[in-house]
Design an enzyme around this catalytic site. Sequence first.
Site, PDB file in Angstrom:
ATOM      1  N   ASP A  14      10.432  -7.380   0.194  1.00  0.00           N
ATOM      2  CA  ASP A  14       9.551  -8.549   0.071  1.00  0.00           C
ATOM      3  C   ASP A  14       8.453  -8.351  -0.968  1.00  0.00           C
ATOM      4  OD1 ASP A  14      10.944 -10.092   1.834  1.00  0.00           O
ATOM      5  OD2 ASP A  14       9.615  -9.740   3.542  1.00  0.00           O
ATOM      6  N   ARG A  94      -4.499  -1.640   8.847  1.00  0.00           N
ATOM      7  CA  ARG A  94      -4.772  -2.817   8.008  1.00  0.00           C
ATOM      8  C   ARG A  94      -6.198  -2.886   7.482  1.00  0.00           C
ATOM      9  NH1 ARG A  94       0.242  -2.387   6.979  1.00  0.00           N
ATOM     10  NH2 ARG A  94       1.682  -3.831   7.998  1.00  0.00           N
ATOM     11  N   ASP A 123      -0.245  -9.224  11.048  1.00  0.00           N
ATOM     12  CA  ASP A 123      -0.763  -8.542   9.861  1.00  0.00           C
ATOM     13  C   ASP A 123      -1.411  -9.495   8.861  1.00  0.00           C
ATOM     14  OD1 ASP A 123      -0.167  -5.970  10.706  1.00  0.00           O
ATOM     15  OD2 ASP A 123       1.908  -6.140  10.049  1.00  0.00           O
ATOM     16  N   SER A 174      13.017  -4.285  11.455  1.00  0.00           N
ATOM     17  CA  SER A 174      11.833  -4.336  10.609  1.00  0.00           C
ATOM     18  C   SER A 174      10.878  -3.251  11.101  1.00  0.00           C
ATOM     19  CB  SER A 174      11.186  -5.719  10.716  1.00  0.00           C
ATOM     20  OG  SER A 174       9.856  -5.652  10.277  1.00  0.00           O
TER      21      SER A 174
HETATM   22  N1  ARG Z   1       3.397  -5.698  16.496  1.00  0.00           N
HETATM   23  C1  ARG Z   1       2.674  -4.631  15.889  1.00  0.00           C
HETATM   24  C2  ARG Z   1       1.313  -5.102  15.470  1.00  0.00           C
HETATM   25  O1  ARG Z   1       1.087  -6.255  15.423  1.00  0.00           O
HETATM   26  C3  ARG Z   1       3.443  -4.013  14.748  1.00  0.00           C
HETATM   27  C4  ARG Z   1       3.539  -4.857  13.537  1.00  0.00           C
HETATM   28  C5  ARG Z   1       4.349  -4.203  12.469  1.00  0.00           C
HETATM   29  N2  ARG Z   1       4.150  -4.833  11.213  1.00  0.00           N
HETATM   30  C6  ARG Z   1       5.117  -5.020  10.320  1.00  0.00           C
HETATM   31  N3  ARG Z   1       4.796  -5.646   9.221  1.00  0.00           N
HETATM   32  N4  ARG Z   1       6.357  -4.639  10.525  1.00  0.00           N
HETATM   33  O2  ARG Z   1       0.452  -4.327  15.186  1.00  0.00           O
END
Ligand code: ARG
Length: 416
Positions: A14, A94, A123, A174
């Site tokens: 992406d 993040r 995110d 993912s």
């Molecule tokens: N669900 C988890 C969170 O919100 C993991 C997210 C993983 N992010 C990703 N872009 N694959 O922190």
Amino acid sequence: MTEIVVLAYSGGLDTSVAIKWLHEKYHVDVIAVTIDVGNEKDFSAVRQKALKVGAIKALVIDGKELFVKYFLFPALQANALYEGQYPLATALSRPLMVKLIVDAAVAEGARAIAHGCTGKGNDQVRFEVGINALAPDMKIIAPAREWGMTREETIAYAQKHGIPIPVTKKSPYSVDENLWGKSAECGVLEDPWVEPPADVYTWTKSPAEAPDEPQYLEIGFEKGVPVTLDGDVLDGIALIQKLNETAGRHGIGRIDHIENRVVGIKSREIYEAPAATVLIQAHQALEAMTLSKDQLRFKQKVSVECADLIYNGLWFSQLNRDLSAYIISSQRYVTGTVRVKLFKGTCNVVGRKSPWSLYNLGLATYDKGDKFNQKAAEGFIHLWGLPVKTQAQVQLLGDKEGPLSIMGPADTGEDR
Ligand code: ARG
């Protein structure tokens, strides 16, 4: 002069497509910025890929030390677990990425920052709330939210533009990884009834295949921060890496969580977090020995607030600062050593000691040397129970209209 956009670049499909897409759609030059938070990638390959796809510049910033010092260990001191389960690896990374990427954008004279998050996850919230807090004038572009391409279309777009797609059989999940843990979503995991297939797990051995001999580890803490492993002084990064490897080998740290996202969706996530699991458990055991009953109870509430705030993308709020001040203060005497036993998927605390221990053998023992005054219990119980006794005489025993049973309401099954 062409405008510059700084892109938070992971090296995945992406964000690679985003480099081309941003150039085509907005006619901007892209500077790719990748933050190393300890996910053991080949960062020079990531950098080369960004340049090959068309970034005018590609930076890799080592954020590991900052990550441990300002994010992971404070989260450990708080015992932060979202909904009691998720140690928050991605969520913690993040705000650090935001800080370093905003700094890079300002240094490069960019007026916009782009990220590769979709419109369904947490995110995007964390990135954008963070950027808005630190650089309110910065424009934000979210290509993957804008372009509306399916995965197949994204791949087709990549092929058309000569963007390399990993030739190896792409993981059907993912995945996001850093020092504090790994997350996996998508594919068969989206059915919450389906047991995660073995290939989901890459950090941990199956407990069934873990060593048949238990392994003991001694973790030394200073003010709530782990500083030694089996007596060896280790820096935070090395200590976490070592624990991920050791506890992962024993099948520890697998978490299957139906979680509540900020955007209102329930999602099924498979986490692997061996080091975080062991460290939080050990840290809690040391707190149990060095904090009072009242401190422990109050801290549990603070812990829930901290975890929610981190998950919800509110790291840069003043509430975070206030809660952190409390957490740090609470760790003054959380110094000592914890012994854990790792065995076939389980981690158990089997010993703890501290120069600040509140455990008093003279008070606790049932053997000789008992210093507890059992006579004093009589008067204590009299006063402790006085309000209950007083109330019961009037409202429990004295109320003829009251419930027949003094046991309280019961489920008799008649209503079912
Ligand atoms: N669900 C988890 C969170 O919100 C993991 C997210 C993983 N992010 C990703 N872009 N694959 O922190």
